[in-house]
Design a protein around this motif. Sequence first.
Motif, PDB file in Angstrom:
ATOM      1  N   ALA A  59      46.511  22.565 113.032  1.00 55.10           N
ATOM      2  CA  ALA A  59      45.208  22.051 112.591  1.00 55.10           C
ATOM      3  C   ALA A  59      45.396  20.895 111.627  1.00 55.10           C
ATOM      4  O   ALA A  59      46.506  20.656 111.129  1.00 55.10           O
ATOM      5  CB  ALA A  59      44.388  23.171 111.939  1.00 55.10           C
ATOM      6  N   THR A  60      44.309  20.175 111.336  1.00 56.56           N
ATOM      7  CA  THR A  60      44.405  19.008 110.464  1.00 56.56           C
ATOM      8  C   THR A  60      44.412  19.360 108.992  1.00 56.56           C
ATOM      9  O   THR A  60      44.975  18.626 108.187  1.00 56.56           O
ATOM     10  CB  THR A  60      43.236  18.035 110.711  1.00 56.56           C
ATOM     11  N   ASP A  61      43.738  20.457 108.591  1.00 60.93           N
ATOM     12  CA  ASP A  61      43.520  20.752 107.178  1.00 60.93           C
ATOM     13  C   ASP A  61      42.790  19.603 106.501  1.00 60.93           C
ATOM     14  O   ASP A  61      42.999  19.343 105.312  1.00 60.93           O
ATOM     15  CB  ASP A  61      44.854  21.033 106.471  1.00 60.93           C
ATOM     16  N   CYS A  62      41.948  18.896 107.220  1.00 62.06           N
ATOM     17  CA  CYS A  62      41.270  17.724 106.666  1.00 62.06           C
ATOM     18  C   CYS A  62      40.599  18.061 105.341  1.00 62.06           C
ATOM     19  O   CYS A  62      39.739  18.940 105.274  1.00 62.06           O
ATOM     20  CB  CYS A  62      40.237  17.194 107.660  1.00 62.06           C
ATOM     21  N   ASN A  63      41.028  17.396 104.266  1.00 57.44           N
ATOM     22  CA  ASN A  63      40.439  17.598 102.948  1.00 57.44           C
ATOM     23  C   ASN A  63      40.709  16.360 102.107  1.00 57.44           C
ATOM     24  O   ASN A  63      41.588  15.552 102.430  1.00 57.44           O
ATOM     25  CB  ASN A  63      40.986  18.879 102.293  1.00 57.44           C
ATOM     26  N   PRO A  64      39.971  16.172 101.001  1.00 57.82           N
ATOM     27  CA  PRO A  64      40.086  14.912 100.259  1.00 57.82           C
ATOM     28  C   PRO A  64      41.309  14.802  99.371  1.00 57.82           C
ATOM     29  O   PRO A  64      41.642  13.701  98.920  1.00 57.82           O
ATOM     30  CB  PRO A  64      38.809  14.904  99.411  1.00 57.82           C
ATOM     31  N   GLY A  65      41.989  15.925  99.105  1.00 54.71           N
ATOM     32  CA  GLY A  65      43.079  15.881  98.145  1.00 54.71           C
ATOM     33  C   GLY A  65      44.473  15.891  98.730  1.00 54.71           C
ATOM     34  O   GLY A  65      45.334  15.107  98.318  1.00 54.71           O
ATOM     35  N   GLY A  91      40.487  15.299  84.481  1.00 59.52           N
ATOM     36  CA  GLY A  91      39.249  15.557  85.208  1.00 59.52           C
ATOM     37  C   GLY A  91      39.335  15.338  86.704  1.00 59.52           C
ATOM     38  O   GLY A  91      38.313  15.390  87.406  1.00 59.52           O
ATOM     39  N   GLY A  92      40.542  15.115  87.222  1.00 58.27           N
ATOM     40  CA  GLY A  92      40.708  14.905  88.661  1.00 58.27           C
ATOM     41  C   GLY A  92      41.040  16.184  89.388  1.00 58.27           C
ATOM     42  O   GLY A  92      40.738  17.285  88.934  1.00 58.27           O
ATOM     43  N   GLY A  93      41.692  16.045  90.548  1.00 56.84           N
ATOM     44  CA  GLY A  93      42.027  17.206  91.362  1.00 56.84           C
ATOM     45  C   GLY A  93      40.798  17.841  91.970  1.00 56.84           C
ATOM     46  O   GLY A  93      39.738  17.207  92.126  1.00 56.84           O
ATOM     47  N   ILE A  94      40.914  19.122  92.272  1.00 59.45           N
ATOM     48  CA  ILE A  94      39.811  19.812  92.945  1.00 59.45           C
ATOM     49  C   ILE A  94      38.561  19.831  92.068  1.00 59.45           C
ATOM     50  O   ILE A  94      37.436  19.827  92.582  1.00 59.45           O
ATOM     51  CB  ILE A  94      40.222  21.238  93.344  1.00 59.45           C
ATOM     52  N   ALA A  95      38.739  19.798  90.737  1.00 55.86           N
ATOM     53  CA  ALA A  95      37.566  19.808  89.854  1.00 55.86           C
ATOM     54  C   ALA A  95      36.679  18.592  90.103  1.00 55.86           C
ATOM     55  O   ALA A  95      35.447  18.689  90.020  1.00 55.86           O
ATOM     56  CB  ALA A  95      38.014  19.842  88.396  1.00 55.86           C
ATOM     57  N   ALA A  96      37.299  17.466  90.440  1.00 57.73           N
ATOM     58  CA  ALA A  96      36.510  16.260  90.726  1.00 57.73           C
ATOM     59  C   ALA A  96      35.678  16.443  91.984  1.00 57.73           C
ATOM     60  O   ALA A  96      34.508  16.042  92.043  1.00 57.73           O
ATOM     61  CB  ALA A  96      37.444  15.052  90.875  1.00 57.73           C
ATOM     62  N   THR A  97      36.272  17.052  93.007  1.00 58.95           N
ATOM     63  CA  THR A  97      35.529  17.295  94.244  1.00 58.95           C
ATOM     64  C   THR A  97      34.429  18.325  94.017  1.00 58.95           C
ATOM     65  O   THR A  97      33.333  18.210  94.579  1.00 58.95           O
ATOM     66  CB  THR A  97      36.481  17.759  95.357  1.00 58.95           C
ATOM     67  N   HIS A 131      38.615  29.782  96.442  1.00 58.34           N
ATOM     68  CA  HIS A 131      39.470  28.623  96.724  1.00 58.34           C
ATOM     69  C   HIS A 131      40.214  28.187  95.467  1.00 58.34           C
ATOM     70  O   HIS A 131      41.403  27.889  95.496  1.00 58.34           O
ATOM     71  CB  HIS A 131      38.592  27.477  97.232  1.00 58.34           C
ATOM     72  N   ALA A 132      39.510  28.129  94.373  1.00 58.29           N
ATOM     73  CA  ALA A 132      40.084  27.726  93.090  1.00 58.29           C
ATOM     74  C   ALA A 132      39.204  28.289  91.987  1.00 58.29           C
ATOM     75  O   ALA A 132      38.064  28.683  92.226  1.00 58.29           O
ATOM     76  CB  ALA A 132      40.161  26.200  92.982  1.00 58.29           C
ATOM     77  N   LEU A 133      39.749  28.315  90.794  1.00 57.01           N
ATOM     78  CA  LEU A 133      38.977  28.800  89.655  1.00 57.01           C
ATOM     79  C   LEU A 133      38.144  27.635  89.120  1.00 57.01           C
ATOM     80  O   LEU A 133      38.691  26.605  88.706  1.00 57.01           O
ATOM     81  CB  LEU A 133      39.917  29.323  88.574  1.00 57.01           C
ATOM     82  N   PRO A 134      36.805  27.756  89.130  1.00 58.01           N
ATOM     83  CA  PRO A 134      35.979  26.646  88.638  1.00 58.01           C
ATOM     84  C   PRO A 134      36.156  26.467  87.138  1.00 58.01           C
ATOM     85  O   PRO A 134      36.479  27.426  86.423  1.00 58.01           O
ATOM     86  CB  PRO A 134      34.555  27.082  88.994  1.00 58.01           C
ATOM     87  N   GLY A 144      32.200  12.847  97.488  1.00 56.20           N
ATOM     88  CA  GLY A 144      33.129  12.070  96.692  1.00 56.20           C
ATOM     89  C   GLY A 144      34.413  11.767  97.444  1.00 56.20           C
ATOM     90  O   GLY A 144      34.560  12.074  98.628  1.00 56.20           O
ATOM     91  N   GLU A 145      35.340  11.134  96.741  1.00 55.46           N
ATOM     92  CA  GLU A 145      36.647  10.838  97.322  1.00 55.46           C
ATOM     93  C   GLU A 145      37.685  10.867  96.203  1.00 55.46           C
ATOM     94  O   GLU A 145      37.340  10.853  95.020  1.00 55.46           O
ATOM     95  CB  GLU A 145      36.639   9.482  98.039  1.00 55.46           C
ATOM     96  N   ARG A 146      38.958  10.927  96.594  1.00 57.99           N
ATOM     97  CA  ARG A 146      40.035  10.992  95.596  1.00 57.99           C
ATOM     98  C   ARG A 146      41.117   9.970  95.916  1.00 57.99           C
ATOM     99  O   ARG A 146      42.320  10.235  95.764  1.00 57.99           O
ATOM    100  CB  ARG A 146      40.568  12.420  95.525  1.00 57.99           C
ATOM    101  N   ILE A 147      40.672   8.788  96.357  1.00 62.84           N
ATOM    102  CA  ILE A 147      41.612   7.738  96.722  1.00 62.84           C
ATOM    103  C   ILE A 147      42.384   7.267  95.496  1.00 62.84           C
ATOM    104  O   ILE A 147      43.589   6.975  95.573  1.00 62.84           O
ATOM    105  CB  ILE A 147      40.860   6.565  97.388  1.00 62.84           C
TER     106      ILE A 147
END
Length: 408
Positions: free
Chosen positions: A318-324, A104-110, A180-183, A82-85
């Motif tokens: 480092a880049t920390d490359c992530n969608p959010g 429904g966005g944020g990390i939950a969307a990913t 990482h996060a609470l689902p 997915g993406e979060r653009i």
Amino acid sequence: MSRDPTDRLFRNARLVTLADAAGYGLIEDGVLHVREGRIAWVGRAADLPETLRGRSEDVEDLGGALLTPGLIDCHTHLVFAGERIGEFEQRLTGVDYQTIARNGGGIAATVRATRAAGEDALVAAALPRARALVADGVTTLEIKSGYGLDTASELRMLRAARRLGATLGVGVRTTFLGAHALPPDYAGRADAYIDLVCDEMLPAVADAGLADAVDAFCEGIGFDPAQTRRVFERARALGLPVKLHADQLSDLGGAALSAGFGGLSADHVEYTGADGARAMAAAGTVAVLLPGAFVCLREERRPPVDLFRREGVAMAVATDCNPGTSPLLSLRLAMALACAQFRLTPEEALRGATVNAARALGLDDRGRLAPGLRADLAVWDAAQPAELSYWLGGPCARAVYAGGRRLR
């Protein structure tokens, strides 16, 4: 006897060896010999051994170009679906993260998108991102899980990460980031989710041999120090080293907590204080600076770089490359931002993406140009090492080698 495909002599190079504790270790008119995937000899042309002087086959004249160790991106979340653009656009119009998350966005969307994706789909989505980093001179990647947040999905992410390394021919170190996060399905039950991480996920990951380290997000919006300590104790019992998302938004003592477990690194560390820095220095824990997230989140609190210098804490970039929070696909740009935003010197930034990044991954066989180390190399059309942190974008590496094999 079959010919060694990695046997190659690089001549007429400006070698950036980083071999000493300080300085670039620059060798003008340098020569580097690769054999069996490792650096066999490095030094000045005038000192070249007689056995190599008359060599005419498999010789590459670099025309005075810079030759550095291959870059090492020691903190990425490269595998996700997915993406979060859309969220990016919403934030720029004033919509806050809490509202986005409630919708429904944020990390939950990913997490939703990643759980729904098969392993092949995760690999296919991540390949262009990984190729962009390789084109930028990266020869070793760390890739975290943490967008599955259930056992099957976390294992699938780690398998996809390992496949990326095999497909591209680069080094990949995998990190299990179940904490990482609470689902959403564990809302209000953080301790129960940590039970799942410790009792089911970590043993499954260890049994499958899919993780090189274990990470967690120790923060007010993540997991508290006591919960993080439980994860680390279980990781230690399973023989897995640890690293930590620490002190990004507040000082919960995360850097010191990582150091107390002999952590490879503490990452973000914007709020780390003197006690944390001293603990890191004593343990040899690396501070991983992530300027991409700093810029994208428009943060104001910078990592205590001067404190780390005084205490002798090694700093990686480092880049920390992530969608959010850090859609960054250039380690060179991360180096440039570390200089511009955090006031690193260009030498510190380059060491941060080579020598110290290797330390942050527990690797001692790369990150410098020295005999016996892996022939992970990057050739640059640049006149001096500082250029790698000077240009904001521009041409990528002229050539990239991993284990002596050319990747591009």
